[in-house]
Design an enzyme around this catalytic site. Structure first.
Site, PDB file in Angstrom:
ATOM      1  N   TYR A 156      -7.694   4.769  -3.492  1.00  0.00           N
ATOM      2  CA  TYR A 156      -8.646   5.531  -2.670  1.00  0.00           C
ATOM      3  C   TYR A 156      -7.985   6.692  -1.947  1.00  0.00           C
ATOM      4  CZ  TYR A 156      -7.025   2.956   1.529  1.00  0.00           C
ATOM      5  OH  TYR A 156      -6.289   2.429   2.562  1.00  0.00           O
TER       6      TYR A 156
ATOM      7  N   HIS B 255       1.228  -6.836   8.775  1.00  0.00           N
ATOM      8  CA  HIS B 255       1.115  -5.485   8.222  1.00  0.00           C
ATOM      9  C   HIS B 255       2.404  -4.753   8.588  1.00  0.00           C
ATOM     10  CE1 HIS B 255      -0.931  -1.334   8.393  1.00  0.00           C
ATOM     11  NE2 HIS B 255      -0.995  -1.703   7.142  1.00  0.00           N
TER      12      HIS B 255
ATOM     13  N   ASN C  71       2.333  -6.118   3.041  1.00  0.00           N
ATOM     14  CA  ASN C  71       1.470  -7.113   3.673  1.00  0.00           C
ATOM     15  C   ASN C  71       1.886  -8.505   3.237  1.00  0.00           C
ATOM     16  OD1 ASN C  71      -0.701  -5.256   4.839  1.00  0.00           O
ATOM     17  ND2 ASN C  71      -0.542  -4.582   2.723  1.00  0.00           N
TER      18      ASN C  71
ATOM     19  N   GLU D 246       0.878  -1.175   0.000  1.00  0.00           N
ATOM     20  CA  GLU D 246       0.000   0.000   0.000  1.00  0.00           C
ATOM     21  C   GLU D 246       0.916   1.225   0.000  1.00  0.00           C
ATOM     22  OE1 GLU D 246      -2.191  -0.158   3.737  1.00  0.00           O
ATOM     23  OE2 GLU D 246      -1.571  -2.234   3.899  1.00  0.00           O
TER      24      GLU D 246
ATOM     25  N   ASP E 182      -6.921   8.115   1.448  1.00  0.00           N
ATOM     26  CA  ASP E 182      -6.688   7.703   2.834  1.00  0.00           C
ATOM     27  C   ASP E 182      -6.174   8.915   3.603  1.00  0.00           C
ATOM     28  OD1 ASP E 182      -6.579   6.127   5.048  1.00  0.00           O
ATOM     29  OD2 ASP E 182      -4.698   5.139   4.517  1.00  0.00           O
TER      30      ASP E 182
END
Lengths: 495, 65
Positions: free
Chosen positions: A88, A238, A154, A10, A90
């Site tokens: 998106y 994570h 991840n 991410e 964030d």
């Protein structure tokens, strides 16, 4: 029991609008994400019902304020991509998440495709701005004034591995791997010791060894326990301690060697072999040691350099990976891991076409030499920031790549292809293909669910196994079914 | 009018069965790399944002994750 390798990253991007009367990063991020979303005809929401970011891996639910997901703007701030990824807004940053990948090479491909998606969005969004305004998007981790934003990795892991084994095995690795994965930074932040240049963008921001928070008092090991998969069988590790990388070679080795170390931890090979005396101090010391040779103290009294610790991890990988686990890509990662450590040992500057922190350092060195500037000059800080500029003409990394100056892992064509094609060998294939083929019949989706809006109401399909939903398993079904047939067939199979 | 770059991406053929051959060994073409930074250094002052001092001062982000 070992689980299949599943990796995803991410990236939160920095964003700025040139000549704007006032900087509004939330509005700018929303504009950029929407500019890309408006290229599609479908309008699929994010299924927040599957999220539990306050679940702690140490076995409890954190008692912080509940995170409210504002459903009213779900559609405005979320885009689920036909490559299986997510795009998106964030907080105050545009964020791109790769689809689930089974190997480091695919991961590089999808992460770099994300940079192209941001660039396409930027070009579309600029059509809506005043003529003198320009959006700039940076793939970096800091504004150099103490505000950091993340690049997270991840990794799917077996629930059977005790969390304490993960902590013991990973902290020394995360503290030292920055000599391979760092993106380089001019100066220091967050109250850390002053320095002209350091290896990592993020090292100054880590204040705790283990914790749930990702935004304040950042921990080396993040305990968020939200597997986005069958929670009885899997955990999703994570990782928040890495830098955003421009170099394909750095991304490839970052996720490649981390996956291998996790395999060793799953095999219970690492234990407490490398536990450090003071990891929080060590991560900053190593980030400032451009020779990579400074020794740090282990709990057992040994004093080892970052290179030596990583060599020990590598040597354990050579000893303990089975023939079956040594796929061609894993073999290639082991070779490159060894090559980098040998090179850093001889002369770190020899990595000036491979690793971000060295590529950037050599560019700044050459610029300083030509003009005689001081390292605190604003132009040096500008050069650091602009290394991460995602515009092909303005980004300094992009220019170096165009000039044939940096080592590549992939071709441009492969990366472009990954904008619109999901990986074939994970559930991202099912997600991405459903979105492309049946987008208008899908109400919402998440990492482990798709909600179809069929003639008889909503049908929710769960995807609890990330390595299912592949082309091999569902390719034919997806090719030969209408949406109703698809949903009915899957429901029948589940009963 | 889409830019040349947008057109390039849009025109890319969609074929879901298309698979790119991966060969991790084939990319070790170090010979093709150049360590010449002079080309970029000659252009860099034109590429860098004007008024670096003000630009880096005003580059302020909200903290993220």
């Amino acid at each position: 029991m070992s689980v299949p390798t599943i990796i995803g990253t991410e990236t939160e991007f920095g964003i700025s609008v040139k000549n704007a009367r006032e900087q509004d990063p939330i509005a700018a991020s929303t504009l950029v994400v929407n500019a890309y979303k408006s290229r599609n005809l479908t309008s699929v929401s994010w299924d927040y019902g599957q999220e539990s970011p306050l679940m702690d891996a140490r076995g409890y639910i954190a008692e912080t304020d509940t995170i409210q997901n504002d459903e009213s703007n779900n559609n405005v701030i979320n885009d689920i991509l036909i490559n299986g990824g997510r795009y998106y807004v964030d907080h105050a940053h545009p964020e791109y998440c790769t689809p689930e990948c089974t190997n480091a090479r695919d991961l590089v491909k999808y992460e770099k495709a994300g940079e192209l998606i941001l660039e396409l969005s930027r070009l579309s969004a600029e059509e809506l701005l005043l003529d003198n305004q320009e959006i700039i998007i940076y793939k970096n981790n800091t504004d150099y004034k103490g505000h950091s934003y993340g690049s997270h990795e991840n990794y799917l892991m077996s629930r059977e591995v005790p969390f304490s084994d993960i902590v013991d095995g990973l902290i020394p690795f995360f503290v030292t791997r920055q000599i391979i994965t760092g993106s380089g930074k001019v100066g220091a932040e967050n109250g850390a010791d002053e320095t002209e240049y350091q290896i990592s963008q993020r090292a100054d921001f880590f204040e705790k060894e283990v914790g749930l928070s990702t935004m304040v008092e950042r921990p080396l090991i993040n305990t968020r326990d939200e597997p986005h998969a069958d929670s009885k069988e899997y955990r999703r590790l994570h990782v928040i301690v890495g830098d955003s990388n421009m170099s394909e070679f750095s991304i490839y080795l970052k996720v490649g060697i981390t996956s291998i170390v996790l395999q060793l931890i799953e095999k219970r090979i690492i234990g407490k072999k490398f536990c450090l005396q003071n990891p929080i101090a060590a991560i900053k010391t190593i980030s400032r040691d451009l020779s990579c040779n400074e020794k740090i103290e282990l709990q057992d009294g040994r004093k080892l350099s970052a290179i030596e610790i990583l060599q020990e991890y590598l040597s354990l990988a050579h000893q303990h990976l089975t023939q079956e686990e040594r796929t061609p890509i894993v073999e290639d990662i082991l070779n490159k891991w060894d090559f980098v450590l040998q090179s850093l040992k001889t002369d770190p500057l020899s990595m000036g076409q491979y690793l971000d922190w060295v590529i950037k350092k050599k560019l700044i060195d050459a610029y300083v030499e030509r003009h005689g500037f001081d390292w605190t000059d604003a132009r040096i800080r500008m050069l650091d920031l602009q290394y991460h500029d995602t515009r092909p003409e303005k980004g300094l990394y992009a220019r170096l790549q165009k000039n044939g100056h940096v080592k590549r892992i992939l071709t441009h064509e492969e990366i472009v292809n990954a904008i619109s094609h999901p990986p074939m060998d994970t559930r991202a294939y099912f997600r991405g293909t459903c979105l492309r083929k049946f987008g208008s019949d899908i109400h919402s989706a998440s990492w482990n669910s798709i909600i179809f809006n069929g003639p008889t109401g909503f049908d929710k399909i769960m995807m609890e196994r990330p390595h299912f939903g592949t082309h091999e398993i569902v390719g034919e079904l997806l090719n030969n079914s209408t949406v109703v047939e698809l949903v009915n067939k899957i429901k029948a199979d589940c009963n | 009018m889409p830019s040349e770059k947008q057109q390039e991406y849009r025109d890319h053929p969609m074929n879901e069965n298309e698979e790119i051959q991966t060969n991790p060994e084939h990319d070790d073409s170090v010979d093709e790399l150049t360590d010449d930074l002079e080309t970029l250094l000659d252009e860099i002052d034109e590429i860098l944002e004007e008024d670096s001092e003000e630009f880096v001062e005003n580059f302020i982000q909200r903290g993220g994750q």
